[in-house]
Motif scaffolding. Structure first.
Motif, PDB file in Angstrom:
ATOM      1  N   ILE A 168      29.909  38.406 -17.680  1.00  0.00           N
ATOM      2  CA  ILE A 168      29.959  38.116 -16.250  1.00  0.00           C
ATOM      3  C   ILE A 168      28.658  38.632 -15.631  1.00  0.00           C
ATOM      4  O   ILE A 168      28.279  39.792 -15.838  1.00  0.00           O
ATOM      5  CB  ILE A 168      31.146  38.813 -15.555  1.00  0.00           C
ATOM      6  CG1 ILE A 168      32.466  38.445 -16.236  1.00  0.00           C
ATOM      7  CG2 ILE A 168      31.175  38.460 -14.069  1.00  0.00           C
ATOM      8  CD1 ILE A 168      32.892  37.003 -16.080  1.00  0.00           C
ATOM      9  N   GLY A 169      27.961  37.771 -14.898  1.00  0.00           N
ATOM     10  CA  GLY A 169      26.722  38.171 -14.256  1.00  0.00           C
ATOM     11  C   GLY A 169      26.673  37.659 -12.832  1.00  0.00           C
ATOM     12  O   GLY A 169      27.695  37.277 -12.247  1.00  0.00           O
ATOM     13  N   SER A 170      25.468  37.656 -12.246  1.00  0.00           N
ATOM     14  CA  SER A 170      25.307  37.145 -10.888  1.00  0.00           C
ATOM     15  C   SER A 170      23.990  36.381 -10.793  1.00  0.00           C
ATOM     16  O   SER A 170      23.145  36.451 -11.687  1.00  0.00           O
ATOM     17  CB  SER A 170      25.339  38.290  -9.868  1.00  0.00           C
ATOM     18  OG  SER A 170      24.230  39.143 -10.042  1.00  0.00           O
ATOM     19  N   ALA A 171      23.819  35.671  -9.669  1.00  0.00           N
ATOM     20  CA  ALA A 171      22.660  34.787  -9.484  1.00  0.00           C
ATOM     21  C   ALA A 171      21.443  35.594  -9.044  1.00  0.00           C
ATOM     22  O   ALA A 171      21.084  35.627  -7.858  1.00  0.00           O
ATOM     23  CB  ALA A 171      22.994  33.704  -8.469  1.00  0.00           C
ATOM     24  N   THR A 306      31.778  44.734  -7.570  1.00  0.00           N
ATOM     25  CA  THR A 306      33.221  44.957  -7.724  1.00  0.00           C
ATOM     26  C   THR A 306      33.906  43.678  -8.165  1.00  0.00           C
ATOM     27  O   THR A 306      34.770  43.692  -9.054  1.00  0.00           O
ATOM     28  CB  THR A 306      33.825  45.459  -6.402  1.00  0.00           C
ATOM     29  OG1 THR A 306      33.218  46.713  -6.062  1.00  0.00           O
ATOM     30  CG2 THR A 306      35.321  45.656  -6.528  1.00  0.00           C
ATOM     31  N   GLU A 307      33.502  42.546  -7.573  1.00  0.00           N
ATOM     32  CA  GLU A 307      34.087  41.256  -7.965  1.00  0.00           C
ATOM     33  C   GLU A 307      33.713  40.907  -9.405  1.00  0.00           C
ATOM     34  O   GLU A 307      34.529  40.330 -10.147  1.00  0.00           O
ATOM     35  CB  GLU A 307      33.617  40.154  -7.013  1.00  0.00           C
ATOM     36  CG  GLU A 307      34.136  40.282  -5.591  1.00  0.00           C
ATOM     37  CD  GLU A 307      33.264  41.180  -4.721  1.00  0.00           C
ATOM     38  OE1 GLU A 307      32.408  41.899  -5.272  1.00  0.00           O
ATOM     39  OE2 GLU A 307      33.439  41.144  -3.491  1.00  0.00           O
ATOM     40  N   MET A 308      32.484  41.226  -9.820  1.00  0.00           N
ATOM     41  CA  MET A 308      32.081  40.983 -11.209  1.00  0.00           C
ATOM     42  C   MET A 308      32.969  41.775 -12.168  1.00  0.00           C
ATOM     43  O   MET A 308      33.411  41.267 -13.206  1.00  0.00           O
ATOM     44  CB  MET A 308      30.611  41.371 -11.403  1.00  0.00           C
ATOM     45  CG  MET A 308      29.632  40.412 -10.751  1.00  0.00           C
ATOM     46  SD  MET A 308      27.989  41.139 -10.485  1.00  0.00           S
ATOM     47  CE  MET A 308      27.502  41.529 -12.170  1.00  0.00           C
ATOM     48  N   ARG A 329      31.563  32.461 -19.939  1.00  0.00           N
ATOM     49  CA  ARG A 329      30.354  32.908 -19.243  1.00  0.00           C
ATOM     50  C   ARG A 329      30.503  32.539 -17.770  1.00  0.00           C
ATOM     51  O   ARG A 329      30.820  31.412 -17.428  1.00  0.00           O
ATOM     52  CB  ARG A 329      29.104  32.243 -19.825  1.00  0.00           C
ATOM     53  CG  ARG A 329      28.908  32.474 -21.310  1.00  0.00           C
ATOM     54  CD  ARG A 329      28.456  33.874 -21.626  1.00  0.00           C
ATOM     55  NE  ARG A 329      27.090  34.126 -21.227  1.00  0.00           N
ATOM     56  CZ  ARG A 329      26.027  33.859 -22.012  1.00  0.00           C
ATOM     57  NH1 ARG A 329      26.201  33.304 -23.213  1.00  0.00           N
ATOM     58  NH2 ARG A 329      24.820  34.142 -21.594  1.00  0.00           N
ATOM     59  N   LEU A 330      30.261  33.502 -16.895  1.00  0.00           N
ATOM     60  CA  LEU A 330      30.437  33.254 -15.464  1.00  0.00           C
ATOM     61  C   LEU A 330      29.331  33.964 -14.690  1.00  0.00           C
ATOM     62  O   LEU A 330      28.993  35.112 -14.981  1.00  0.00           O
ATOM     63  CB  LEU A 330      31.802  33.775 -14.995  1.00  0.00           C
ATOM     64  CG  LEU A 330      32.169  33.556 -13.517  1.00  0.00           C
ATOM     65  CD1 LEU A 330      32.238  32.066 -13.206  1.00  0.00           C
ATOM     66  CD2 LEU A 330      33.507  34.221 -13.208  1.00  0.00           C
ATOM     67  N   GLU A 331      28.757  33.266 -13.702  1.00  0.00           N
ATOM     68  CA  GLU A 331      27.717  33.835 -12.843  1.00  0.00           C
ATOM     69  C   GLU A 331      28.175  33.728 -11.399  1.00  0.00           C
ATOM     70  O   GLU A 331      28.401  32.628 -10.892  1.00  0.00           O
ATOM     71  CB  GLU A 331      26.395  33.091 -13.045  1.00  0.00           C
ATOM     72  CG  GLU A 331      25.222  33.722 -12.321  1.00  0.00           C
ATOM     73  CD  GLU A 331      23.904  33.040 -12.632  1.00  0.00           C
ATOM     74  OE1 GLU A 331      23.555  32.082 -11.897  1.00  0.00           O
ATOM     75  OE2 GLU A 331      23.232  33.437 -13.607  1.00  0.00           O
TER      76      GLU A 331
END
Length: 364
Positions: A168-171, A306-308, A329-331
């Motif tokens: 799990i990551g972010s943009a 926190t959401e990640m 896999r989620l971003e």
């Protein structure tokens, strides 16, 4: 034709024979192979890796060794005392509690060079799943967890994990782009960037977003305003910001790759008597709770940590029920939070070159 053992005794004899073959190839005893399989201590890292590699090559699978799964989740992480990790912990604990599970936290000293010792405790405890906030997970550790039926998910991995490693990551690129574009839209042209760790994918993605925003606005990049790679820390940010702000042609704005580096820039501005945001705009990255109480409150990119953590925990529980799940896999999206640390640059006629010492201070 494959012959399948029909009795428990035959299955155990076949398993023992396989263990013997693995032990012979690795040049160790059967008991050593057993220790590796069960995550017990007393085996050197080199030996453990060698045995694990042979087990993978032989496609060895444990037989008739099913054991009950403990009603707990395990969080393996570093920097437990950091504000960043606290927000991860909050997310994992919330979903664990909602699922009726306890939480065990295993801490390590170095995110960049995690030791392999954590795997022993995990295999002994046999949790329902593991959330990993570490730089990487070796193929050997992956095999050990999978052979014991323990699902795992990485949060914000340092590099680009293999396709079969759930994460799990972010943009980050978009976050860097939005932060820099915000400063450009305010009228800034001399925008510095405080870089993060060199081999951290999130840090390089934020830098790429910064550069893309400058290029899109037709603003030449000033190499002397791009800080050297460094830690996501207040001291690192302060050191680099001081060097930039002491220049005669100092930047009018700073985008830091983390909130802690941005707070370091605050300290540097305070040391030099430079007012934020009147003489210097600052944007951070992460949206840590502490930044809301900075003086002035920090404009920053909200990274949904926190959401990640919550999504990683939900995913690991889903993998518990659906081991063959493919989409792992989620971003998550990032967003800009505008507060009091950014403003239009002061008119050139009103600002003298170089630092204005002892005349103005950061607003409280």
């Amino acid at each position: 034709m494959t012959t399948v053992p029909h009795t428990r005794d035959e299955a155990e004899r076949e398993a023992r024979a396989t263990l013997s073959e693995v032990a012979e190839r690795a040049g160790v005893s059967i008991s050593t192979v057993s220790k590796v399989l069960n995550g017990r201590s007393g085996v050197s890292l080199d030996t453990r890796n060698r045995v694990t590699s042979i087990l993978q090559d032989r496609q060895y699978n444990r037989r008739n060794t099913a054991s009950p799964i403990a009603p707990l989740l395990e969080l393996v992480c570093t920097a437990l005392d950091s504000a960043w990790m606290v927000e991860i912990l909050v997310g994992v604990e919330r979903i664990a509690r909602e699922s009726g599970l306890s939480l065990v936290v295993t801490g390590m000293k170095d995110r960049g060079k995690p030791s392999g010792s954590w795997i022993e405790g995990v295999l002994q405890r046999k949790p329902a799943g593991v959330i990993l906030v570490i730089s990487d997970i070796s193929e050997g550790n992956q095999h050990q967890l999978r052979s014991h039926g323990i699902p795992f998910v990485m949060v914000d991995p340092e590099g680009d994990p293999a396709p079969d490693v759930p994460s799990i990551g972010s943009a980050n690129w978009m976050g860097g782009f939005m932060a820099t574009r915000h400063l450009i839209e305010l009228g800034h042209r001399d925008i510095a960037f405080l870089a993060g760790p060199q081999f951290f994918l999130a840090a390089t993605a934020r830098m790429s977003g910064y550069r893309a925003a400058l290029a899109g606005a037709g603003i030449p990049e000033r190499p002397e305003l791009v800080g050297p790679f460094g830690e996501f820390s207040e001291p690192a940010g302060r050191q680099v910001a001081l060097r930039m702000l002491e220049r005669d042609d100092r930047p009018t704005a700073i985008f830091a790759a983390s909130d802690m580096q941005a707070l370091g820039a605050y300290a540097a501005a305070r040391d030099l008597g430079i007012s934020i945001p009147d003489e210097l705009s600052v944007v951070g990255y992460d949206d840590l709770q502490v930044t809301r109480f900075a003086g002035p409150p920090l404009t920053t990119v909200h990274q949904p940590m926190t959401e990640m953590a919550e999504e990683a925990t939900r995913l690991v529980l889903r993998l518990r029920e659906e081991p063959a799940l493919k989409s792992t896999r989620l971003e998550l999206a990032t967003s800009l939070v505008v507060r009091g640390s950014t403003a239009a640059p002061a008119p050139a006629a009103d600002s003298a070159p170089g630092p204005q010492r002892a005349s103005v201070s950061v607003h409280d």
